[in-house]
Design an enzyme around this catalytic site. Structure first.
Site, short mmCIF file in Angstrom:
data_model
loop_
_atom_site.label_atom_id
_atom_site.label_comp_id
_atom_site.label_asym_id
_atom_site.label_seq_id
_atom_site.Cartn_x
_atom_site.Cartn_y
_atom_site.Cartn_z
N HIS A 80 -37.47 -5.02 -6.72
CA HIS A 80 -36.87 -6.21 -7.34
C HIS A 80 -35.54 -5.81 -8.00
O HIS A 80 -35.50 -4.86 -8.79
CB HIS A 80 -37.85 -6.74 -8.39
CG HIS A 80 -37.46 -8.04 -9.03
ND1 HIS A 80 -37.77 -9.27 -8.48
CD2 HIS A 80 -36.82 -8.30 -10.19
CE1 HIS A 80 -37.34 -10.24 -9.27
NE2 HIS A 80 -36.75 -9.67 -10.33
N HIS A 90 -33.01 -11.11 -7.24
CA HIS A 90 -33.16 -12.23 -8.17
C HIS A 90 -31.79 -12.52 -8.77
O HIS A 90 -31.27 -11.73 -9.58
CB HIS A 90 -34.19 -11.82 -9.23
CG HIS A 90 -34.41 -12.84 -10.31
ND1 HIS A 90 -35.14 -12.54 -11.45
CD2 HIS A 90 -34.03 -14.12 -10.44
CE1 HIS A 90 -35.18 -13.60 -12.22
NE2 HIS A 90 -34.51 -14.58 -11.64
N MET A 100 -40.67 -17.63 -13.78
CA MET A 100 -40.22 -16.77 -14.88
C MET A 100 -41.17 -16.92 -16.07
O MET A 100 -41.42 -18.02 -16.55
CB MET A 100 -38.81 -17.16 -15.33
CG MET A 100 -37.69 -16.82 -14.36
SD MET A 100 -37.67 -15.10 -13.85
CE MET A 100 -37.48 -14.24 -15.42
N MET A 151 -29.54 -14.24 -11.16
CA MET A 151 -29.40 -14.97 -12.43
C MET A 151 -27.92 -15.16 -12.69
O MET A 151 -27.34 -14.59 -13.64
CB MET A 151 -30.08 -14.17 -13.55
CG MET A 151 -31.60 -14.18 -13.43
SD MET A 151 -32.40 -12.90 -14.42
CE MET A 151 -32.27 -11.53 -13.27
N SER A 175 -39.12 -3.82 -10.83
CA SER A 175 -37.73 -4.18 -11.13
C SER A 175 -36.98 -2.96 -11.62
O SER A 175 -37.34 -2.36 -12.64
CB SER A 175 -37.69 -5.25 -12.22
OG SER A 175 -36.40 -5.29 -12.79
N ASP A 181 -32.43 -7.25 -10.26
CA ASP A 181 -32.05 -8.32 -11.18
C ASP A 181 -30.54 -8.37 -11.31
O ASP A 181 -29.93 -7.46 -11.88
CB ASP A 181 -32.68 -8.08 -12.55
CG ASP A 181 -34.16 -8.42 -12.55
OD1 ASP A 181 -34.50 -9.54 -12.14
OD2 ASP A 181 -34.97 -7.56 -12.96
N MET A 187 -27.37 -10.20 -12.94
CA MET A 187 -27.04 -11.03 -14.10
C MET A 187 -25.53 -11.06 -14.30
O MET A 187 -24.88 -10.02 -14.15
CB MET A 187 -27.69 -10.46 -15.36
CG MET A 187 -29.18 -10.27 -15.24
SD MET A 187 -29.84 -9.56 -16.76
CE MET A 187 -31.56 -9.36 -16.30
N ASP A 204 -42.56 -13.06 -13.06
CA ASP A 204 -41.55 -12.09 -13.50
C ASP A 204 -41.33 -12.22 -15.01
O ASP A 204 -40.88 -13.26 -15.49
CB ASP A 204 -40.25 -12.38 -12.74
CG ASP A 204 -39.12 -11.42 -13.06
OD1 ASP A 204 -39.34 -10.44 -13.78
OD2 ASP A 204 -38.00 -11.69 -12.57
C1 DX5 Z 1 -35.69 -10.70 -16.67
C2 DX5 Z 1 -35.75 -10.12 -15.28
C3 DX5 Z 1 -37.00 -9.38 -15.06
C4 DX5 Z 1 -37.14 -8.17 -15.93
C5 DX5 Z 1 -38.58 -7.90 -16.15
O1 DX5 Z 1 -34.57 -11.46 -16.81
O2 DX5 Z 1 -35.68 -11.15 -14.31
O3 DX5 Z 1 -37.15 -9.02 -13.69
O4 DX5 Z 1 -36.54 -7.05 -15.37
O5 DX5 Z 1 -38.70 -6.93 -17.14
P1 DX5 Z 1 -40.12 -6.62 -17.84
O6 DX5 Z 1 -41.11 -6.36 -16.75
O7 DX5 Z 1 -39.84 -5.43 -18.69
O8 DX5 Z 1 -40.45 -7.86 -18.62
ZN ZN Z 2 -36.23 -10.64 -12.16
#
Ligand code: DX5
Ligand code: ZN
Length: 223
Positions: free
Chosen positions: A36, A69, A140, A71, A11, A38, A40, A178
């Site tokens: 990956h 991903h 998750m 969110m 990620s 993310d 948000m 994840d």
């Molecule tokens: C969290 C994300 C993850 C995050 C994981 O909301 O969806 O993908 O980047 O980070 P680590 O591996 O540091 O927990």
């Molecule tokens: Zn993620």
């Protein structure tokens, strides 16, 4: 899945964005299978990260599958933008998609693979109706929003439960996990049936660099 027993999807949330292209290349050279991303929105989760521009930039520096991903609330409004930017997988939360079957159909019509995901406190029964039309299930293992959190061990049972459901409904689909993946938790998740692993801080914040971070994870798994 390839002939490998697992896939690693670093990620970029924990990458150094002043050298994102270089860091993605380092991850790729060290054995990353997917990247990956993310996304948000500060609404579904209490943080704002990146959008289609970053997906498009990643698309220009790697041919690895882009594992996006989402969110975000109302992801349907943005699926076309992410597909056009070069996403391969578009993974949406059951908590944000009241019409999940329609959302999956929209993702497929855009030529992308449809991932489905659920928060740690959402039961596996919520996603069961959509497993036969999913290409990926993302479990998750932290509350989404931030990298660097601790893996929630209570999701281990849910990984096994979803693996059993998939074996019945759609056996070729793999479970991705994840959040909080490190050299210990990656093995625990693997033992419950996860085969695709997301990691941000364990890779991009490893004190000895990205390659060392990837090696520390993959050496735990069967080759
Ligand atoms: C969290 C994300 C993850 C995050 C994981 O909301 O969806 O993908 O980047 O980070 P680590 O591996 O540091 O927990
Ligand atoms: Zn993620």
């Amino acid at each position: 899945m390839t002939d490998k027993q697992y896939l690693l999807s670093p990620s970029i949330l924990s990458a150094d964005f002043t050298k994102l292209g270089d860091q993605i290349k380092q991850a790729e050279d060290a054995g990353a299978d997917w990247i990956h991303i993310d996304v948000m929105d500060g609404h579904f989760v209490p943080n704002i990260s990146m959008g289609p521009f970053i997906v498009e930039a990643c698309r220009r520096v790697t041919e690895l599958p882009l594992d996006v991903h989402l969110m975000i609330t109302e992801p349907e409004r943005y699926l076309e933008d992410f597909a056009s930017a070069g996403a391969d997988y578009l993974t949406v939360h059951i908590e944000t998609c009241p019409e999940m079957a329609d959302t999956q159909a929209q993702i497929h019509s855009l030529g992308c693979k449809a991932g489905i995901t659920l928060n740690p406190d959402t039961g596996a029964d919520q996603i069961r109706p959509y497993l036969s039309t999913a290409d990926l299930v993302l479990v998750m293992s932290v509350q989404p929003g931030f990298s660097g959190q601790s893996f929630k061990p209570e999701v281990l049972g849910k990984i096994a439960q979803i693996r059993t459901m998939l074996d019945e409904l759609h056996p070729e689909v793999q479970i991705e996990v994840d959040g909080g993946i490190n050299p210990q938790t990656i093995l625990e998740a693997y033992q419950q049936g996860a085969r695709i692993f997301v990691a941000a801080s364990a890779i991009f914040k490893h004190p000895d660099g990205i390659q060392a971070g990837i090696q520390s994870l993959v050496k735990q798994l069967p080759s």
